[in-house]
Design an enzyme around this catalytic site. Structure first.
Site, PDB file in Angstrom:
ATOM      1  N   LYS A 104      -6.262   7.837  -2.312  1.00  0.00           N
ATOM      2  CA  LYS A 104      -7.497   6.886  -2.616  1.00  0.00           C
ATOM      3  C   LYS A 104      -7.305   7.096  -4.310  1.00  0.00           C
ATOM      4  O   LYS A 104      -7.432   7.754  -4.619  1.00  0.00           O
ATOM      5  CB  LYS A 104      -8.929   6.604  -2.108  1.00  0.00           C
ATOM      6  N   LYS A 205      -4.671  -4.114  10.125  1.00  0.00           N
ATOM      7  CA  LYS A 205      -5.614  -3.396   9.856  1.00  0.00           C
ATOM      8  C   LYS A 205      -6.145  -5.203  11.433  1.00  0.00           C
ATOM      9  O   LYS A 205      -6.111  -5.784  11.179  1.00  0.00           O
ATOM     10  CB  LYS A 205      -6.510  -3.556   9.268  1.00  0.00           C
TER      11      LYS A 205
END
Length: 320
Positions: A104, A205
């Protein structure tokens, strides 16, 4: 047919899972789990999402619980996820045998130097690993190009900027491959990513796209390489992610995020050589009881289900 809100809620369990590492600014992950006639389903849109966006997540949970997941067997290679932490070593230790890591970056409170230190630390500790970074729309075009040049070889940069047009410009200005996430799962038209040649990889997703069936169809229509990823799902939601990853031939899937929890509703799947086996989860009753959310949070999630059912009933495009 769409079950009523009452039919869903009479089968519902609301849980609050403590996290080992802060992720997306949270230390507790809440979810509503549905004990359906065809298996378990999960409804866990992030708390800031409104009813219209969250309705797709409910559809995914309903399909899993009332219709059932498609058949798929075997194992899926997964990546490890490194949040925006200062010390990456203990997080890396949670992913034994994993050879791909998503790091991240572009956190609002951090700088490019912070990101570079984190990427460099992962390279030093896992020199043979493949690295990808995820900016979650956090950069401008110029910042994304600068970051791509500074970070060196990456499998891809995931969602460096907010818009599809910006992704396309970054892709034109750098040789680092670009992946689209929010530009697919939070877009009214996910196919613009392909039309504008804005990405090399589609990150898909299950819950935000409305279920395994919807994800597989979108992935096929986009005709891009695919990485199936978790939306910080519990063990229940991970079942659907693994099926989708198998059916789409996903790159190393972002489906090992269960290891970011201290406790989950089922024991963690064993990571073997960086792979997870496809199984069907039945939550442990003692865990469901011990991890149950407070009465006030349970009521909040129940109200959310009712609001999302109303959306599904009004919009034929979101029907089960």
């Amino acid at each position: 047919m769409l079950p009523s809100a009452d039919e869903i809620l009479e089968r519902a369990h609301v849980v609050a899972l403590p996290m080992a590492v802060k992720f997306r600014g949270i230390t507790t992950r809440e979810a509503l789990l549905i004990d359906g006639p065809a298996g378990w389903g999960e409804f866990s849109p992030f708390v800031e999402y409104g009813a219209r966006e969250s309705a797709a997540w409910l559809r995914a949970g309903i399909v899993a619980a009332f219709t059932g997941l498609p058949e798929a067997h075997g194992t899926v290679e997964v990546n490890g996820t490194i949040p925006a932490v200062e010390d990456v070593e203990p997080v890396l230790a949670r992913f034994p045998g994993v050879t791909t890591f998503k790091i991240k970056v572009a956190e609002p409170s951090q700088s490019l130097d912070d990101d570079l230190r984190r990427v460099t630390a992962v390279r030093r500790l896992r020199p043979d690993a493949t690295l990808r970074v995820d900016a979650n729309r956090g950069w401008s075009v110029d910042q994304a190009v600068e970051a791509a040049e500074a970070m060196g070889e990456l499998e891809y940069i995931e969602q460096p900027c907010a818009t599809v047009e910006e992704l396309a410009e970054v892709r034109r200005r750098t040789t680092t491959p670009i992946a689209a996430d929010e530009s697919i799962r939070r877009a009214s038209d996910p196919y613009r990513v392909a039309e504008l040649k804005a990405a090399d990889v589609a990150v898909c997703k299950v819950a935000p796209l409305g279920g395994v069936d919807r994800l597989v169809q979108i992935a096929r229509d986009l005709a891009l390489d695919v990485t199936v990823a978790s939306a910080l799902d519990t063990a229940v939601g991970m079942d659907a992610g693994l099926v989708a990853a198998k059916l789409t031939g996903s790159r190393a899937a972002g489906l090992a995020t269960q290891r970011l929890f201290i406790e989950d509703v089922a024991a963690p799947r064993e990571l073997v050589n960086g792979q997870l086996e496809l199984t069907r989860t039945t939550p442990d009753r003692d865990r469901l009881h011990g991890l149950r959310a407070s009465g006030a949070r349970r009521d909040w999630w129940f109200d959310r289900v009712r609001a999302c059912v109303e959306v599904l009933e009004r919009d034929p495009q979101t029907r089960v």
